[in-house]
Design a protein around this motif. Structure first.
Motif, mmCIF file in Angstrom:
data_model
loop_
_atom_site.group_PDB
_atom_site.id
_atom_site.type_symbol
_atom_site.label_atom_id
_atom_site.label_comp_id
_atom_site.label_asym_id
_atom_site.label_seq_id
_atom_site.Cartn_x
_atom_site.Cartn_y
_atom_site.Cartn_z
ATOM 1 N N LEU A 128 40.553 39.517 29.053
ATOM 2 C CA LEU A 128 41.296 38.971 27.915
ATOM 3 C C LEU A 128 41.184 39.875 26.684
ATOM 4 N N PHE A 129 40.005 40.405 26.434
ATOM 5 C CA PHE A 129 39.850 41.328 25.310
ATOM 6 C C PHE A 129 40.636 42.610 25.560
ATOM 7 N N ALA A 130 40.639 43.101 26.792
ATOM 8 C CA ALA A 130 41.412 44.307 27.114
ATOM 9 C C ALA A 130 42.899 44.052 26.894
ATOM 10 N N TYR A 131 43.391 42.892 27.310
ATOM 11 C CA TYR A 131 44.789 42.529 27.069
ATOM 12 C C TYR A 131 45.084 42.459 25.575
ATOM 13 N N ILE A 165 48.368 47.357 28.747
ATOM 14 C CA ILE A 165 47.559 47.393 29.972
ATOM 15 C C ILE A 165 48.042 46.378 31.006
ATOM 16 N N THR A 166 48.903 45.461 30.591
ATOM 17 C CA THR A 166 49.385 44.453 31.544
ATOM 18 C C THR A 166 50.151 45.090 32.688
ATOM 19 N N HIS A 167 50.631 46.317 32.492
ATOM 20 C CA HIS A 167 51.311 47.028 33.577
ATOM 21 C C HIS A 167 50.307 47.625 34.552
ATOM 22 N N VAL A 168 49.077 47.837 34.096
ATOM 23 C CA VAL A 168 48.021 48.383 34.959
ATOM 24 C C VAL A 168 47.361 47.274 35.756
ATOM 25 N N ILE A 169 47.014 46.190 35.060
ATOM 26 C CA ILE A 169 46.390 45.041 35.708
ATOM 27 C C ILE A 169 47.457 43.958 35.806
ATOM 28 N N GLU A 170 47.791 43.565 36.985
ATOM 29 C CA GLU A 170 48.906 42.647 37.227
ATOM 30 C C GLU A 170 48.479 41.173 37.262
ATOM 31 N N VAL A 171 47.527 40.788 36.417
ATOM 32 C CA VAL A 171 47.110 39.388 36.341
ATOM 33 C C VAL A 171 47.615 38.843 35.009
ATOM 34 N N PRO A 172 48.469 37.830 35.034
ATOM 35 C CA PRO A 172 48.983 37.270 33.774
ATOM 36 C C PRO A 172 47.863 36.663 32.929
ATOM 37 N N LYS A 173 48.029 36.730 31.611
ATOM 38 C CA LYS A 173 47.031 36.187 30.689
ATOM 39 C C LYS A 173 46.792 34.701 30.935
ATOM 40 N N THR A 174 47.853 33.963 31.210
ATOM 41 C CA THR A 174 47.690 32.521 31.398
ATOM 42 C C THR A 174 46.802 32.209 32.593
ATOM 43 N N VAL A 175 46.889 33.027 33.628
ATOM 44 C CA VAL A 175 46.029 32.829 34.801
ATOM 45 C C VAL A 175 44.573 33.045 34.419
ATOM 46 N N VAL A 176 44.313 34.095 33.651
ATOM 47 C CA VAL A 176 42.936 34.387 33.235
ATOM 48 C C VAL A 176 42.413 33.277 32.321
ATOM 49 N N ILE A 177 43.252 32.800 31.413
ATOM 50 C CA ILE A 177 42.827 31.726 30.511
ATOM 51 C C ILE A 177 42.499 30.456 31.287
ATOM 52 N N PHE A 178 43.378 30.082 32.227
ATOM 53 C CA PHE A 178 43.105 28.894 33.040
ATOM 54 C C PHE A 178 41.881 29.095 33.935
#
Length: 136
Positions: A15-18, A24-37
């Motif tokens: 989350l801090f990296a995002y 960086i969202t193009h490098v790591i393909e995990v949506p922020k909402t998924v990480v938050i949940f």
């Protein structure tokens, strides 16, 4: 429980990296909402598993010190690497310093409580309680 703590730290890092590097969202393909949940779910799971266990104050204190230090470390590292927080979490933000001071106050007061309890431990089961009278 150790695995849940590791996952929570990993999620904070992502989350801090995002936040500091929005591209960086193009490098790591995990949506922020998924990480938050995921973080919220991990907190709920840890609370469910710990509700019947004694929570040791020392472990809570260690976790508070670690997570505060880790967040400061991430902020410093990502700032040095050229990132800038899109949500405003930075060393120049007054709210950040207020939250940090409150956190430090809580850590210090909890540490003092632990120190006092270690010097003057409370003996449990030293008195037998029957009705309203106490027998030794």
């Amino acid at each position: 429980m150790k695995y849940i703590a590791i996952l929570i730290v990993f999620c904070f890092t992502v989350l801090f990296a995002y936040d500091y590097f929005p591209g960086i969202t193009h490098v790591i393909e995990v949506p922020k909402t998924v990480v938050i949940f995921l973080v919220l779910g991990l907190f709920l799971i840890s609370m469910l598993f710990n509700r019947n266990k004694r929570v040791y104050e020392k472990a809570v204190l260690r976790w508070q010190v670690f997570i505060a230090s880790y967040i400061l470390f991430l902020m410093g590292l990502f700032t040095v690497l050229g990132g800038e927080s899109t949500s405003g979490i930075s060393f120049s933000n007054g709210v950040f310093w207020l939250v940090l001071l409150i956190s430090i106050y809580e850590i210090v007061s909890q540490w003092r409580r632990l120190k006092i309890h270690s010097q003057y431990p409370v003996k449990l089961n030293s008195h037998k309680v029957t009705g309203s009278k106490v027998k030794e």
